[in-house]
Design an enzyme around this catalytic site. Structure first.
Site, short mmCIF file in Angstrom:
data_model
loop_
_atom_site.label_atom_id
_atom_site.label_comp_id
_atom_site.label_asym_id
_atom_site.label_seq_id
_atom_site.Cartn_x
_atom_site.Cartn_y
_atom_site.Cartn_z
CB SER A 31 -0.85 0.10 1.26
OG SER A 31 -1.47 -1.07 1.57
CG HIS A 57 -2.87 -1.24 -3.43
ND1 HIS A 57 -3.39 0.01 -3.18
CD2 HIS A 57 -2.77 -1.85 -2.23
CE1 HIS A 57 -3.61 0.15 -1.88
NE2 HIS A 57 -3.25 -0.97 -1.29
CD GLU A 70 -4.72 2.24 -6.01
OE1 GLU A 70 -5.26 3.34 -5.89
OE2 GLU A 70 -3.82 1.86 -5.24
CG ASN A 116 -4.17 4.03 0.61
OD1 ASN A 116 -5.35 3.97 0.97
ND2 ASN A 116 -3.35 3.00 0.71
#
Ligand code: NAI
Length: 511
Positions: A120, A141, A153, A191
Site C-alpha cells: 500500500s 494493489h 490498482e 490512498n
C-alpha cells in the site's frame, strides 16, 4: 504475454487469503506460500468456511466451492512458485523484506513470470531495483476485503514493461475486478485521494468545529457520503490510518495538504484505535456505535424578522427561496434592520470574516451553508461566529428546522464542514490528475469503488457541484486561513478558466 493460469501468492494473511479466494473462484490455479506454515493451513481453513458460507447463502454453487478449494495448493517451499505465471507478494510491509523475497523469487520462477507486490505504501520502483529483471515487476494493489472491494490498482514502476501492466489489467477484468492504472507515486490513487477526507476531518477536530457525530451526520446527510471522517477512521482503525497519514505526508516531502494531526497521534498512542478496540472517536458497546443525543430544536421566535445578506448571489437566492417556503418574509433593505436575524451565506469564508468585511452586527449574525442546496429533509448547517449570541443561534436553528429538517450548528470555520471537506477532496483528486498519476476516468473509478464516495468519484462530484464554486471556496479558505493546504490545484484552476469538465484531459500533450 502468456495467459496467466497459475498464480502464486506469498503471504497467507488477510490480503493473501482474499486474493486466493478471488483467483480460485475465477478458475486460476493458486499456489499459496507463507513463511509460517500455520498461516497457510489457517488460510485454507478460512477459505473452505467462506465458500461453504457462500454456498449456504446461495451466492455460489457447491460445485464452484468444491472446485475453487481444489484449485488452492498449500506450498511448503518457495520453490513451488516455479510453475506460476504470476506471483503476488502480500507479506509484511517492509521494503528490505520484500526486496529479499523478490530476489529469492527471481531464482525460482521462469523469466516471463510477472512479479507483483500488493504493497500500500512502498515504491514499486524501489522493490524492483533489487531485481535482475525489473521490467516484469509491478504493483497490484488490492483492497481489504479483496472479494468485496472490486477494484485493484495496477502500478507501473519506472522500469515496468507496459505490457506487464496490460496483462495485469486483463487478468483483473477476467476475475471480475475493475482495474485502474497508476504511476508509482506515494499512496497511488486511492490512498492518495483519501487524504482529502481523512486529513481535513482530523483538522476539523483539532479546530473544535463540531462534535464528531455532527460532522459525520453532516457528511452523510448534507454531502451524501456513506460515512463521515470519524466513522471511517474508526472503521479502518488508527493503527492503520495514522501511520499511513504520516507516511504519505513524509513521502510528499511535507506537503501541507497531507499534514497529519496530533489528534490522531494521541489517540493512536493511547490505543483508542476505533471500532476494533471498542473505543475510537466513538465508543462501541457490543460492537454498536454510541452516538450522543443531539440537543432538541429550540423554541422558535414568533414574528422573527430575517435579513439575508446579498453578498453571495447563489447563497442569497437559495436562502431567500427557502425562507419563503418556510413562510418567512425576507426583508429587502440594503442594510439589516436593527431587530432582525442576519443570515449570511459564505462560500469558503467563516462567519467572522463576513461580519468584519461588511460591518454587520456579529451578535445577530448566523451563517447558513447553501452550497449543497436546502431541500427539505437534507441536513442544514448553521455556523456561528464567536460573537453570535445564543438567542439568535436558537432563533435561526428553530427557523431552519421548522419544516422538520435536521439542523447542525457548528463553530466558526472557513468552509463550514462539508464545503471544506468536499473542496479538499476534489482538490486532491485534481492534483492527482495534474501529476498524471492516473487518468481522470481511473481516478473517479478508483475512488468511488475504493472509498465508496458518491457521485461517481471526486472529479465527477466536482463537476456536479460546480467546479467554479469549489474553486471559489478554496480561494476563500486559502485567504481566510493563510493555509497553503488550500491552494487550488492548477488542474482545477485551468478547467474553470477554460469552462471544461474536471474530467477533461489535455487535448494535446508536450512533445
Ligand atoms: P498480514 O499480516 O495479515 O499477513 C502477512 C503474512 O505474510 C503473514 O502470514 C506472515 O507470516 C507472512 N510473511 C511475512 N514475511 C514473509 C516472508 N518473508 N515470506 C513469506 N511470508 C511472509 O498482512 P496483510 O494485511 O495481508 O498485508 C499484506 C500486504 O498487503 C502488505 O504489504 C500490506 O501493506 C498490503 N495491504 C494490506 C491491506 C490491508 O487492509 N490489510 C490492504 C492493501 C494492501
Amino acid at each position: 504475454m502468456k495467459k496467466i493460469e497459475t498464480i502464486g501468492i506469498v503471504g497467507a494473511g488477510a490480503m493473501g487469503r482474499g486474493i486466493a479466494q478471488l483467483a480460485a473462484q475465477a478458475g486460476l490455479e493458486v499456489l499459496l506460500f507463507d513463511l509460517n506454515a500455520q498461516a497457510v493451513a489457517a488460510a485454507l481453513d478460512t477459505l473452505q468456511k467462506m465458500w461453504e458460507k457462500l454456498v449456504g447463502k446461495g451466492k455460489i454453487t457447491s460445485e464452484l466451492a468444491r472446485d475453487s478449494l481444489a484449485r488452492v495448493k498449500a506450498c511448503s517451499d518457495l520453490k513451488a512458485m516455479a510453475k506460476a505465471g504470476l506471483v503476488v507478494e502480500a507479506i509484511v510491509e517492509r521494503l528490505d523484506v520484500k526486496r529479499q523475497l523478490f530476489q529469492q523469487l527471481e531464482e525460482v520462477v521462469a523469466p516471463d513470470c510477472i512479479l507483483v507486490s500488493n504493497t500500500s505504501s512502498l515504491s514499486i520502483t524501489a522493490i524492483a531495483a533489487a531485481c535482475k529483471l525489473p521490467a516484469r515487476v509491478a504493483g497490484y494493489h488490492f483492497f481489504n476485503p479483496v472479494p468485496l472491494m472490486k477494484v485493484v490498482e495496477v502500478i507501473d514502476g519506472l522500469r515496468t514493461d507496459p505490457a506487464v501492466g496490460d496483462a495485469l489489467m486483463q487478468l483483473a477484468r477476467s476475475m471480475g475486478h475493475t482495474p485502474v492504472r497508476a504511476k508509482d507515486m506515494p499512496g497511488f490513487i486511492v490512498n492518495h485521494a483519501g487524504r482529502g477526507m481523512n486529513v481535513e476531518g482530523v483538522l476539523l477536530a483539532q479546530e473544535g468545529i463540531a462534535p464528531f457525530y455532527q460532522v459525520d451526520a453532516i457528511m452523510r446527510e448534507q454531502a451524501g457520503f456513506r460515512m463521515g471522517p470519524y466513522e471511517l477512521l474508526d472503521l479502518t482503525a488508527l493503527d492503520v490510518s495514522h501511520p499511513v497519514m504520516e507516511s504519505i505526508y513524509r513521502q510528499f516531502y511535507d506537503e501541507p495538504r497531507f499534514r497529519p494531526s496530533p489528534v490522531t497521534a494521541v489517540r493512536y498512542a493511547g490505543g483508542m484505535l476505533g471500532r476494533k478496540t471498542g473505543e475510537g472517536f466513538y465508543r462501541y458497546v457490543d460492537g454498536k456505535k454510541q452516538v450522543p443525543v443531539a440537543p432538541p430544536v429550540p423554541e422558535g421566535q414568533p414574528g422573527l424578522r430575517v435579513w439575508v445578506a446579498p453578498y453571495h448571489c447563489i447563497g442569497h437566492k437559495r436562502a431567500s427561496a427557502l425562507l419563503r417556503t418556510l413562510g418567512v418574509g425576507v426583508i429587502a433593505t440594503d442594510a439589516p434592520p436593527a431587530d432582525a436575524l442576519i443570515v449570511v451565506t459564505p462560500y469558503g469564508e467563516d462567519t467572522s470574516t463576513v461580519v468584519g468585511e461588511h460591518q454587520l452586527d456579529g451578535e445577530r449574525t448566523v451563517a447558513l451553508d447553501t452550497f449543497f442546496g436546502l431541500e427539505k429533509g437534507k441536513r442544514r448547517v448553521l455556523m456561528c461566529s464567536p460573537a453570535t449570541l445564543p438567542q439568535w443561534r436558537d432563533a435561526a436553528h428553530a427557523l431552519f428546522a421548522s419544516d422538520g429538517t435536521e439542523v447542525s450548528v457548528v463553530n466558526d470555520s472557513a468552509g463550514f464542514v462539508a464545503q471544506r471537506m468536499v473542496a479538499t477532496i476534489v482538490n486532491v483528486a485534481c492534483d492527482i490528475a495534474q501529476q498524471s498519476i492516473a487518468t481522470p476516468e481511473d481516478i473517479d473509478k478508483a475512488v468511488s469503488l475504493g472509498l465508496g464516495y458518491p457521485s461517481g468519484g471526486p472529479l465527477s462530484m466536482g463537476d456536479a457541484l460546480g467546479a467554479a464554486q469549489l474553486l471559489e471556496i478554496l480561494r476563500a479558505m486559502h485567504k481566510v486561513t493563510g493555509g497553503s493546504r488550500y491552494r487550488a490545484s492548477l488542474w482545477l484552476q485551468r478547467r474553470v478558466q477554460l469552462g471544461l469538465s474536471l474530467r477533461t484531459e489535455p487535448a494535446c500533450v508536450a512533445r
